[in-house]
Design a protein around this motif. Structure first.
Motif, PDB file in Angstrom:
ATOM      1  N   LEU A 173      -0.699   1.004   1.144  1.00 14.80           N
ATOM      2  CA  LEU A 173       0.749   1.062   0.923  1.00 14.80           C
ATOM      3  C   LEU A 173       1.452   1.621   2.176  1.00 14.80           C
ATOM      4  O   LEU A 173       2.460   1.063   2.626  1.00 14.80           O
ATOM      5  CB  LEU A 173       1.054   1.961  -0.298  1.00 14.80           C
ATOM      6  CG  LEU A 173       2.527   2.222  -0.578  1.00 14.80           C
ATOM      7  CD1 LEU A 173       3.248   0.925  -0.972  1.00 14.80           C
ATOM      8  CD2 LEU A 173       2.706   3.269  -1.683  1.00 14.80           C
ATOM      9  N   ALA A 174       0.900   2.707   2.725  1.00 16.64           N
ATOM     10  CA  ALA A 174       1.504   3.317   3.918  1.00 16.64           C
ATOM     11  C   ALA A 174       1.591   2.295   5.047  1.00 16.64           C
ATOM     12  O   ALA A 174       2.636   2.147   5.693  1.00 16.64           O
ATOM     13  CB  ALA A 174       0.689   4.533   4.353  1.00 16.64           C
ATOM     14  N   ILE A 215       6.609   9.412  -3.360  1.00 15.33           N
ATOM     15  CA  ILE A 215       5.769   8.615  -4.273  1.00 15.33           C
ATOM     16  C   ILE A 215       4.486   9.396  -4.562  1.00 15.33           C
ATOM     17  O   ILE A 215       3.742   9.743  -3.646  1.00 15.33           O
ATOM     18  CB  ILE A 215       5.400   7.263  -3.632  1.00 15.33           C
ATOM     19  CG1 ILE A 215       6.649   6.594  -3.072  1.00 15.33           C
ATOM     20  CG2 ILE A 215       4.730   6.351  -4.662  1.00 15.33           C
ATOM     21  CD1 ILE A 215       6.347   5.413  -2.192  1.00 15.33           C
ATOM     22  N   LEU A 220       0.862   9.396  -5.844  1.00 18.01           N
ATOM     23  CA  LEU A 220      -0.155   8.356  -6.038  1.00 18.01           C
ATOM     24  C   LEU A 220      -1.458   8.861  -6.631  1.00 18.01           C
ATOM     25  O   LEU A 220      -2.306   8.069  -7.020  1.00 18.01           O
ATOM     26  CB  LEU A 220      -0.435   7.650  -4.701  1.00 18.01           C
ATOM     27  CG  LEU A 220       0.726   6.796  -4.181  1.00 18.01           C
ATOM     28  CD1 LEU A 220       0.427   6.283  -2.785  1.00 18.01           C
ATOM     29  CD2 LEU A 220       1.019   5.625  -5.105  1.00 18.01           C
ATOM     30  N   ILE A 266      10.055   7.805   3.749  1.00 25.14           N
ATOM     31  CA  ILE A 266       9.275   7.727   2.499  1.00 25.14           C
ATOM     32  C   ILE A 266       8.086   8.682   2.598  1.00 25.14           C
ATOM     33  O   ILE A 266       7.379   8.695   3.614  1.00 25.14           O
ATOM     34  CB  ILE A 266       8.777   6.281   2.274  1.00 25.14           C
ATOM     35  CG1 ILE A 266       9.969   5.314   2.235  1.00 25.14           C
ATOM     36  CG2 ILE A 266       7.952   6.183   0.984  1.00 25.14           C
ATOM     37  CD1 ILE A 266       9.618   3.846   2.145  1.00 25.14           C
ATOM     38  N   SER A 267       7.886   9.482   1.581  1.00 25.07           N
ATOM     39  CA  SER A 267       6.724  10.374   1.572  1.00 25.07           C
ATOM     40  C   SER A 267       5.735   9.956   0.504  1.00 25.07           C
ATOM     41  O   SER A 267       6.119   9.616  -0.616  1.00 25.07           O
ATOM     42  CB  SER A 267       7.153  11.825   1.311  1.00 25.07           C
ATOM     43  OG  SER A 267       7.739  12.342   2.474  1.00 25.07           O
ATOM     44  N   ILE A 268       4.476  10.020   0.862  1.00 28.35           N
ATOM     45  CA  ILE A 268       3.402   9.619  -0.054  1.00 28.35           C
ATOM     46  C   ILE A 268       2.538  10.838  -0.355  1.00 28.35           C
ATOM     47  O   ILE A 268       2.038  11.496   0.561  1.00 28.35           O
ATOM     48  CB  ILE A 268       2.538   8.534   0.615  1.00 28.35           C
ATOM     49  CG1 ILE A 268       3.318   7.230   0.736  1.00 28.35           C
ATOM     50  CG2 ILE A 268       1.262   8.297  -0.166  1.00 28.35           C
ATOM     51  CD1 ILE A 268       2.549   6.122   1.391  1.00 28.35           C
ATOM     52  N   GLY A 290       2.736  11.471   4.925  1.00 22.54           N
ATOM     53  CA  GLY A 290       1.766  11.551   3.828  1.00 22.54           C
ATOM     54  C   GLY A 290       1.182  12.938   3.695  1.00 22.54           C
ATOM     55  O   GLY A 290       1.099  13.700   4.664  1.00 22.54           O
ATOM     56  N   SER A 318      -3.439   3.965  -1.227  1.00 20.21           N
ATOM     57  CA  SER A 318      -2.353   4.754  -0.632  1.00 20.21           C
ATOM     58  C   SER A 318      -2.195   4.399   0.845  1.00 20.21           C
ATOM     59  O   SER A 318      -1.087   4.223   1.342  1.00 20.21           O
ATOM     60  CB  SER A 318      -2.653   6.255  -0.709  1.00 20.21           C
ATOM     61  OG  SER A 318      -2.915   6.645  -2.017  1.00 20.21           O
ATOM     62  N   THR A 330       3.515   7.475 -10.053  1.00 25.14           N
ATOM     63  CA  THR A 330       2.650   6.407 -10.594  1.00 25.14           C
ATOM     64  C   THR A 330       1.616   6.966 -11.575  1.00 25.14           C
ATOM     65  O   THR A 330       0.904   6.208 -12.224  1.00 25.14           O
ATOM     66  CB  THR A 330       1.882   5.661  -9.471  1.00 25.14           C
ATOM     67  OG1 THR A 330       0.948   6.561  -8.863  1.00 25.14           O
ATOM     68  CG2 THR A 330       2.825   5.113  -8.420  1.00 25.14           C
ATOM     69  N   VAL A 365       6.989   6.926   7.471  1.00 24.98           N
ATOM     70  CA  VAL A 365       6.172   7.332   6.326  1.00 24.98           C
ATOM     71  C   VAL A 365       5.419   8.620   6.641  1.00 24.98           C
ATOM     72  O   VAL A 365       4.737   8.732   7.657  1.00 24.98           O
ATOM     73  CB  VAL A 365       5.174   6.220   5.933  1.00 24.98           C
ATOM     74  CG1 VAL A 365       4.423   6.599   4.668  1.00 24.98           C
ATOM     75  CG2 VAL A 365       5.897   4.894   5.735  1.00 24.98           C
ATOM     76  N   LEU A 423      -3.518  10.675  -0.354  1.00 29.96           N
ATOM     77  CA  LEU A 423      -3.890   9.646   0.630  1.00 29.96           C
ATOM     78  C   LEU A 423      -5.321   9.153   0.464  1.00 29.96           C
ATOM     79  O   LEU A 423      -5.637   8.027   0.840  1.00 29.96           O
ATOM     80  CB  LEU A 423      -3.707  10.201   2.060  1.00 29.96           C
ATOM     81  CG  LEU A 423      -2.281  10.649   2.392  1.00 29.96           C
ATOM     82  CD1 LEU A 423      -2.246  11.372   3.741  1.00 29.96           C
ATOM     83  CD2 LEU A 423      -1.317   9.473   2.409  1.00 29.96           C
TER      84      LEU A 423
END
Ligand code: UGA
Length: 451
Positions: free
Chosen positions: A358-359, A404, A406, A336-338, A371, A355, A429, A369, A341
């Motif tokens: 969530l991570a 995702i 953010l 999963i990439s965010i 970021g 963020s 989001t 994960v 941050l």
């Protein structure tokens, strides 16, 4: 141009977000500023024109001020108090577990002031302090000094947004001066006069000409209530739009159109109505909790403010539900990439970043994960060591089953989706991706608030 009076000003907590912008801003309008902080590392950097706190344009203004010897930084609180006729207090007031603001730093500064003030000093409280705190400060100082003769206390709350702190300093929506004495009110008005008349000692790119800046003179309690009520109202707008986004998604609406449509009513407007993972950062959540606690302490049931907080606490789960919808209930070894941050775009502050929360949650579930953040990569890596952090966006994009978004950083709205595997799923989001581009490359997506 009128000659303005230059005050000798000390800023305590001068290396934090509020204290630093206040120090630089006041020096740049002609006051003789000595900025003090206990963080020696930050003070040493600031003496050389470098800031750990990222604020756009700050280092440029700072270096001009240093060259012209218009600002000084120190670790020494005694020196700061004896230098100053006016002391701005900008130390932190973090949340305690029960929601009340932690007053310990303010109290210890007040005790120092009580012991060290040796000439009349105006103590200006910039930090957001609970209603009643001004009285506590006055009581502490009064143990040795006489109010009116030796000192005055003023509440002068700040409305700076992190990342655009200087824009907000030079173009404040209002200046609130909460004091019961004419002398303190007059002095504070004088301090801000060069700002109102746009009379600067160093050039800055932020000043908006012809903007009228209003000063509101009031009592200290109302000044503090204005600060709390403003942040609570901003939080309310976010929880409101997050709730509308949730309903919109269920019934098949498009949240961008909805925001545009409701914002056309001038009584509502569309500013500060971006849905997302919820409000993070060091201010809104803390101030909302402090206001709820204040109302409880006064036997008043703040039904609405509790609802605002509850929606914010649920919002993270909405994003987790979306991830589970795509990957199933086990996230073990899923990639999963965010994107984003820090607690919001334009800052390197990761305090109370949703963020990062969530991570942490995804990592605890066994996910891998990664970021990305253009300003806060280092800070995020320090805060969550199992998070793989990169400032190379393409690397982060290429490693993921789910990406995702953010925050609303511009580069995320300009991603070249042609380089991404069509098997990647996008959760946006913030509603900033170009949907036509995603469709063109057959990439599946979910936009918060839009079916
Ligand atoms: C906030 C207030 O905006 C400032 O006026 C105030 O001075 C400051 O708190 C403070 O008390 O010190 P700040 O926390 O820097 O400023 O950041 P905001 O831009 O207000 O954002 C707060 C959070 O709300 C962020 O997580 C942001 O992503 C979120 N947000 C903001 C949304 O989810 N939607 C929006 O439309 C706006």
């Amino acid at each position: 141009m009128t000659k303005h009076k230059s005050y000798k000003i000390g800023v305590i907590g001068g290396a934090g977000y509020v204290g630093l912008v206040t120090s630089v801003g006041l020096a740049s309008i002609g006051h003789n500023v000595l900025s003090q902080d206990l963080n020696l590392n930050r003070i040493n950097l600031l003496k050389n024109g470098k800031s750990e706190v990222y604020e756009e344009g700050l280092e440029n203004i700072l270096s001009d001020l240093i060259t012209q010897k218009l600002i000084n930084f120190t670790h020494n609180i005694e020196q700061t108090i004896s230098h100053s006729d006016v002391i701005f207090v900008a130390v932190g007031t973090p949340s305690l577990a029960d929601g009340r603001a932690d007053m310990s730093q303010i109290i210890s500064v007040a005790e120092k002031l009580r012991d060290l003030i040796d000439h009349h000093t105006i103590v200006v409280v910039k930090s957001t302090v609970p209603v009643g705190a001004i009285e506590i400060i006055q009581d502490i100082l009064s143990e040795r000094l006489t109010i009116g003769e030796d000192f005055d206390v003023v509440s002068n709350p700040e409305f700076l947004r992190e990342g655009s702190g200087l824009v907000d300093f030079y173009n404040p929506s209002r200046i609130i001066i909460g004091s019961n004495t004419d002398f303190a009110r007059k002095s504070l008005k004088e301090i801000y006069q060069p700002l109102i008349q746009r009379d600067y000692k160093v050039s800055n790119p932020f000043s908006i000409k012809n903007q009228i800046i209003e000063i509101l003179l009031t009592d200290p309690v109302s000044a503090q209530m204005i600060k709390y009520a403003s942040n609570a109202f901003l939080a309310t707008r976010i929880s409101y739009i997050n709730e509308i986004a949730g309903i919109s998604e269920k019934v098949g609406g498009n949240i961008s159109d909805i925001i545009y449509g409701i914002g056309l009513d001038p009584r509502i407007g569309s500013d500060y109505l971006k849905p997302g993972i919820g409000f993070g950062g060091p201010c809104l959540d803390k101030d909302l909790r402090a206001l709820i606690t204040l109302s409880e302490e006064n036997y008043f049931d703040s039904v609405m403010l509790n609802g605002v907080l509850r929606r914010n606490d649920l919002q993270l789960q909405e994003v987790i539900n979306k991830i589970n919808f795509v990957l199933g209930s086990s996230l073990y070894k899923h990639k999963i990439s965010i994107l984003g941050l820090a607690f919001k775009e334009g800052t390197n502050d990761v305090r109370h970043s949703l963020s990062i929360r969530l991570a942490k949650f995804l990592i605890e579930q066994g996910a891998i994960v990664t970021g990305h953040d253009i300003l806060a990569a280092k800070e995020a890596a320090e805060m969550e060591d199992k998070l793989i952090v990169s400032d190379n966006l393409n690397d982060v994009l290429n490693q993921a089953e789910i990406i995702i978004i953010l925050n609303s950083e511009k580069i995320y709205s300009q991603i070249d989706w042609s380089i991404i595997s069509p098997k990647t799923y996008i959760i946006d989001t913030r509603g900033i991706v170009n949907i036509d581009e995603l469709k063109k490359y057959s990439i599946e997506y979910d936009i918060l608030g839009t079916k």
